[in-house]
Design an enzyme around this catalytic site. Structure first.
Site, mmCIF file in Angstrom:
data_model
loop_
_atom_site.group_PDB
_atom_site.id
_atom_site.type_symbol
_atom_site.label_atom_id
_atom_site.label_comp_id
_atom_site.label_asym_id
_atom_site.label_seq_id
_atom_site.Cartn_x
_atom_site.Cartn_y
_atom_site.Cartn_z
ATOM 1 N N GLU A 196 0.816 -1.211 0.000
ATOM 2 C CA GLU A 196 0.000 0.000 0.000
ATOM 3 C C GLU A 196 0.848 1.259 0.000
ATOM 4 O O GLU A 196 1.939 1.291 0.560
ATOM 5 C CB GLU A 196 -0.903 0.008 1.230
ATOM 6 C CG GLU A 196 -1.934 -1.079 1.145
ATOM 7 C CD GLU A 196 -2.927 -1.050 2.290
ATOM 8 O OE1 GLU A 196 -3.185 0.034 2.830
ATOM 9 O OE2 GLU A 196 -3.432 -2.130 2.617
ATOM 10 N N CYS A 225 3.433 8.437 0.829
ATOM 11 C CA CYS A 225 3.938 7.579 1.891
ATOM 12 C C CYS A 225 4.141 6.199 1.271
ATOM 13 O O CYS A 225 3.179 5.577 0.802
ATOM 14 C CB CYS A 225 2.889 7.546 3.009
ATOM 15 S SG CYS A 225 3.309 6.456 4.356
ATOM 16 N N CYS A 265 6.014 -6.826 7.906
ATOM 17 C CA CYS A 265 7.038 -6.236 8.774
ATOM 18 C C CYS A 265 7.382 -7.229 9.876
ATOM 19 O O CYS A 265 6.536 -7.999 10.311
ATOM 20 C CB CYS A 265 6.477 -4.946 9.383
ATOM 21 S SG CYS A 265 7.687 -4.021 10.362
ATOM 22 N N CYS A 321 5.437 -4.072 16.428
ATOM 23 C CA CYS A 321 4.935 -3.032 17.339
ATOM 24 C C CYS A 321 3.455 -3.333 17.624
ATOM 25 O O CYS A 321 2.684 -3.606 16.708
ATOM 26 C CB CYS A 321 5.081 -1.648 16.715
ATOM 27 S SG CYS A 321 6.780 -1.230 16.315
ATOM 28 N N CYS A 373 0.499 -1.410 15.804
ATOM 29 C CA CYS A 373 0.598 -1.224 14.358
ATOM 30 C C CYS A 373 0.028 -2.416 13.600
ATOM 31 O O CYS A 373 0.240 -3.564 13.989
ATOM 32 C CB CYS A 373 2.066 -1.020 13.985
ATOM 33 S SG CYS A 373 2.333 -0.723 12.237
ATOM 34 N N CYS A 430 -1.323 6.436 9.610
ATOM 35 C CA CYS A 430 -0.165 5.709 10.134
ATOM 36 C C CYS A 430 -0.574 4.428 10.822
ATOM 37 O O CYS A 430 -1.464 4.431 11.664
ATOM 38 C CB CYS A 430 0.552 6.514 11.206
ATOM 39 S SG CYS A 430 0.799 8.189 10.795
HETATM 40 N N1 SAH Z 1 8.941 0.858 10.575
HETATM 41 C C1 SAH Z 1 9.111 2.289 10.471
HETATM 42 C C2 SAH Z 1 8.321 2.859 9.345
HETATM 43 C C3 SAH Z 1 6.814 2.804 9.537
HETATM 44 S S1 SAH Z 1 6.325 4.415 9.760
HETATM 45 C C4 SAH Z 1 8.802 2.934 11.795
HETATM 46 O O1 SAH Z 1 8.357 2.233 12.698
HETATM 47 O O2 SAH Z 1 9.073 4.115 11.950
HETATM 48 C C5 SAH Z 1 4.756 4.272 10.392
HETATM 49 C C6 SAH Z 1 4.584 5.167 11.593
HETATM 50 O O3 SAH Z 1 3.258 5.001 12.109
HETATM 51 C C7 SAH Z 1 5.509 4.782 12.733
HETATM 52 O O4 SAH Z 1 5.876 5.929 13.447
HETATM 53 C C8 SAH Z 1 4.617 3.906 13.553
HETATM 54 O O5 SAH Z 1 5.097 3.727 14.845
HETATM 55 C C9 SAH Z 1 3.325 4.654 13.475
HETATM 56 N N2 SAH Z 1 2.157 3.863 13.823
HETATM 57 C C10 SAH Z 1 2.005 2.542 13.764
HETATM 58 N N3 SAH Z 1 0.769 2.181 14.170
HETATM 59 C C11 SAH Z 1 0.142 3.323 14.476
HETATM 60 C C12 SAH Z 1 -1.170 3.615 14.923
HETATM 61 N N4 SAH Z 1 -2.063 2.649 15.151
HETATM 62 N N5 SAH Z 1 -1.489 4.911 15.133
HETATM 63 C C13 SAH Z 1 -0.592 5.892 14.894
HETATM 64 N N6 SAH Z 1 0.652 5.684 14.458
HETATM 65 C C14 SAH Z 1 1.014 4.397 14.260
#
Ligand code: SAH
Length: 346
Positions: free
Chosen positions: A91, A104, A111, A115, A118, A332
């Site tokens: 995506e 983006c 992944c 986390c 996420c 995000c």
């Molecule tokens: N793996 C990298 C790139 C992904 S960026 C990283 O972790 O930075 C995606 C961003 O969205 C990251 O900052 C991640 O922590 C954030 N993110 C993930 N799940 C989210 C959610 N449910 N709400 C808001 N931000 C989220």
């Protein structure tokens, strides 16, 4: 098959030489791929037929077929579900700002980082994207929307520093003055905190913006929500950030998703301010987005304001991220293969 779009100009020159073509054919090839952005070798009409045949027998051009396209009725944010040549799906999201269009992009299919808040890793990790497959997201969206995309954020699915070599190559290709020629200053790369990758990136001394997904003020909270913290705890991560700034002169951007009752108290804010004290940085607060499979809620607007004020009182530059594409799960952490309700406007 090998991917032509992933090759550098010197590699194309070596290829031209192997195929008995003149060196300048490599320059022509590069222009077709990265300036005209054609999707098939047949369109490269100024290359000899013999060269085109040899290329076709040995090479492919990475592509992103549009499997689905969702357009937000609120703000015209566009979410693409792209299908790669092996059938895997990724995506990308295009957002329109006053300063132009920003995309983006994803760096991996799935992944490994896990986390808790996420959606990217819910279906596990499948594979790294090729440099050409990261480029193809931009080229395809820009062609489809008929606009120049001027900003790139590597904040889609995947951990860019876990696919370092391909991401590094992508960065060179997208910024090449004979290609799409995107300014490094318009690129942000986000990591959950893969410390060795931060040091490798530092050595490249690029002018891009490094974003760190911090999301917690201490190891206790961070290790619970982000498994990567067990390997590289906050002190190690922040030391890497300080070294990065000292070496590159670039300000670090910290992402902090506020989760109600988990990391959003005034005490958490004070602890965060204390840890970031004296760093050349900026904090981007993100009201956490809901993910169907996960059980957590977004902090209230009052809580977010209070958190922000505490950071600002400590002279830490802080913004709250605006939500775009709320009706198409484009935010995000919500990107996931084949998912998302919303208004399908095609
Ligand atoms: N793996 C990298 C790139 C992904 S960026 C990283 O972790 O930075 C995606 C961003 O969205 C990251 O900052 C991640 O922590 C954030 N993110 C993930 N799940 C989210 C959610 N449910 N709400 C808001 N931000 C989220």
């Amino acid at each position: 098959m090998n991917d032509l779009l992933s090759l550098s100009l010197p590699e194309l020159e070596a290829l031209a030489c192997d195929f008995g073509a003149p060196r300048f054919a490599a320059n022509q090839l590069f222009l077709w791929l990265h300036q005209k952005r054609v999707t098939s070798i047949d369109e490269m009409t100024n290359l000899s037929k013999a060269l085109r045949e040899k290329l076709k027998n040995n090479y492919d051009i990475s592509s992103c077929a549009i499997a689905k396209k969702l357009v937000s009725v609120y703000d015209n944010t566009v979410k693409y579900l792209f299908e790669l040549s092996d059938g895997e799906r990724i995506e990308s999201v295009v957002m329109q700002y006053k300063y132009g269009y920003s995309i983006c992009v994803s760096s991996q299919v799935g992944c490994k980082m896990g986390c808790r808040f996420c959606a990217s890793g819910i279906a596990g990790f499948v594979r790294n994207l090729l440099p050409g497959e990261i480029l193809a997201q931009i080229y395809t969206a820009s062609r489809d929307l008929d606009v120049r995309i001027s900003h790139v954020v590597m904040m889609g699915v995947g951990e860019p520093l876990d696919n370092f070599d391909n991401v590094r190559r992508f960065l060179s290709l997208i910024s090449d003055e004979n290609g799409y020629h995107l300014s490094m200053r318009n690129i942000s790369l986000s990591t959950c905190g893969v410390v060795p990758g931060i040091y490798r990136l530092m050595e490249e001394r690029l002018q891009l913006t490094l974003s760190i997904s911090l999301h917690a003020p201490n190891d206790e909270i961070r290790s619970k929500t982000m498994p990567v913290n067990q390997r590289w705890p906050i002190d190690t991560l922040l030391q890497a950030c300080k070294d990065y700034t000292a070496c590159t002169g670039r300000r670090i951007s910290f992402e902090y998703a506020l989760i109600s009752g988990v990391n959003d108290s005034d005490k958490n804010a004070a602890e965060l301010a204390n840890r970031l004290h004296g760093m050349l940085c900026h904090v981007n607060l993100i009201p956490v987005n809901s993910v169907k499979e996960r059980d957590f809620t977004r902090s209230s607007p009052q809580r977010i304001r209070s958190f922000q004020q505490i950071l600002e009182r400590s002279h830490i530059n802080t913004t709250v991220r605006r939500t775009l594409g709320a009706d198409i799960n484009a935010s995000c952490g919500q990107l996931r293969r084949g998912e998302g309700p919303g208004s399908d406007q095609i």
